[in-house]
Design a protein around this motif. Structure first.
Motif, short mmCIF file in Angstrom:
data_model
loop_
_atom_site.label_atom_id
_atom_site.label_comp_id
_atom_site.label_asym_id
_atom_site.label_seq_id
_atom_site.Cartn_x
_atom_site.Cartn_y
_atom_site.Cartn_z
N LYS A 1 0.84 -1.19 0.00
CA LYS A 1 0.00 0.00 0.00
C LYS A 1 0.88 1.25 0.00
CE LYS A 1 -3.30 -2.41 3.02
NZ LYS A 1 -4.01 -2.35 4.32
N PRO A 2 0.37 2.36 -0.45
CA PRO A 2 1.18 3.60 -0.40
C PRO A 2 1.70 3.91 1.00
CG PRO A 2 -0.72 3.91 -1.80
CD PRO A 2 -0.89 2.56 -1.16
N GLU A 3 0.93 3.56 2.01
CA GLU A 3 1.37 3.84 3.37
C GLU A 3 2.50 2.93 3.84
OE1 GLU A 3 -1.77 3.28 2.34
OE2 GLU A 3 -2.92 2.10 3.82
N ASP A 4 2.89 1.95 3.02
CA ASP A 4 4.07 1.13 3.32
C ASP A 4 5.35 1.81 2.87
OD1 ASP A 4 2.12 -1.73 2.38
OD2 ASP A 4 2.62 -1.08 4.43
N THR A 5 5.22 2.92 2.17
CA THR A 5 6.39 3.65 1.70
C THR A 5 7.22 4.13 2.88
OG1 THR A 5 5.31 4.39 -0.34
CG2 THR A 5 7.16 5.71 0.47
N ALA A 6 8.50 3.75 2.87
CA ALA A 6 9.39 4.07 3.98
C ALA A 6 10.78 3.54 3.66
CB ALA A 6 8.89 3.44 5.29
N VAL A 7 11.73 3.93 4.49
CA VAL A 7 13.04 3.27 4.48
C VAL A 7 12.95 2.12 5.48
CG1 VAL A 7 15.51 3.50 4.85
CG2 VAL A 7 14.21 5.41 3.88
N TYR A 8 13.34 0.95 5.04
CA TYR A 8 13.26 -0.24 5.87
C TYR A 8 14.65 -0.61 6.39
CZ TYR A 8 8.41 -1.03 4.61
OH TYR A 8 7.03 -0.90 4.47
N TYR A 9 14.72 -0.88 7.68
CA TYR A 9 15.97 -1.23 8.34
C TYR A 9 15.81 -2.57 9.05
CZ TYR A 9 16.68 3.86 8.05
OH TYR A 9 16.81 5.17 7.61
N CYS A 10 16.92 -3.28 9.19
CA CYS A 10 16.88 -4.47 10.03
C CYS A 10 17.95 -4.34 11.11
CB CYS A 10 17.10 -5.74 9.23
SG CYS A 10 18.69 -5.87 8.39
N GLY B 1 24.86 -10.40 22.44
CA GLY B 1 24.08 -9.66 23.42
C GLY B 1 23.90 -8.18 23.12
N ARG B 2 24.42 -7.72 22.00
CA ARG B 2 24.30 -6.30 21.67
C ARG B 2 23.57 -6.11 20.36
NH1 ARG B 2 30.12 -3.38 23.05
NH2 ARG B 2 30.18 -3.90 25.26
N PRO B 3 22.73 -5.07 20.28
CA PRO B 3 22.07 -4.81 19.00
C PRO B 3 23.08 -4.35 17.96
CG PRO B 3 21.57 -3.07 20.59
CD PRO B 3 22.31 -4.13 21.33
N THR B 4 22.88 -4.76 16.73
CA THR B 4 23.77 -4.33 15.67
C THR B 4 23.52 -2.87 15.33
OG1 THR B 4 22.19 -5.17 14.04
CG2 THR B 4 23.98 -6.65 14.69
N ASP B 5 24.52 -2.24 14.76
CA ASP B 5 24.39 -0.83 14.38
C ASP B 5 23.38 -0.69 13.24
OD1 ASP B 5 27.96 -0.16 14.76
OD2 ASP B 5 26.31 -0.11 16.23
N TRP B 6 22.75 0.45 13.19
CA TRP B 6 21.83 0.72 12.10
C TRP B 6 22.60 0.81 10.79
CZ3 TRP B 6 17.07 -0.26 13.14
CH2 TRP B 6 16.54 0.02 14.40
N GLY B 7 22.03 0.23 9.74
CA GLY B 7 22.62 0.34 8.42
C GLY B 7 21.99 1.47 7.64
N GLN B 8 22.22 1.44 6.33
CA GLN B 8 21.69 2.50 5.46
C GLN B 8 20.20 2.33 5.21
OE1 GLN B 8 23.40 5.02 4.34
NE2 GLN B 8 25.56 4.43 4.26
N GLY B 9 19.72 1.11 5.38
CA GLY B 9 18.33 0.85 5.07
C GLY B 9 18.12 0.68 3.58
#
Length: 116
Positions: free
Chosen positions: A86-95, A101-109
């Protein structure tokens, strides 16, 4: 340091599908749980879906029934199949995963644009 790299975004018409990939850049005993987030212009980042080490998944209500997470443990890669976009799914997606035990750093998406 293990990082997760997103790919697979693009421009798609409403009702279309895309499959996003989230791949670990290095070796890790585990990257789980892995969470997909998205951020639309002018909005806060929101949780889309999560998969645990056992394969259990949870989805935001807004994508439930349309999005599906899967994984390839041999490749340390997680996928997000997005149907009925849907148009409302428009976004930058990150994983983001968890390594030692530590969250990974944010990537470029990866940019997903749903538009006719």
């Amino acid at each position: 340091q293990v990082q997760l790299v997103e790919s697979g975004g693009g421009l798609v018409q409403p009702g279309g599908s895309l499959r996003l990939s989230c791949a670990a850049s290095g070796s890790a005993a585990s990257i789980y749980p892995v969470t997909w987030y998205r951020q639309a212009p002018g909005k806060e980042r929101e949780l889309v879906a999560v998969v645990t080490s056992t394969g259990s998944t949870n989805y935001a209500d807004s994508v439930k029934g349309r999005f599906t997470m899967s994984r390839d443990n041999a490749k340390n890669t997680v996928y997000l199949l997005m149907n009925s976009l849907k148009p409302e799914d428009t976004a930058v997606y990150y994983c983001q995963g968890v390594v030692s035990g530590r969250p990974t750093d944010w990537g470029q998406g990866t940019q997903v644009t749903v538009s006719s």
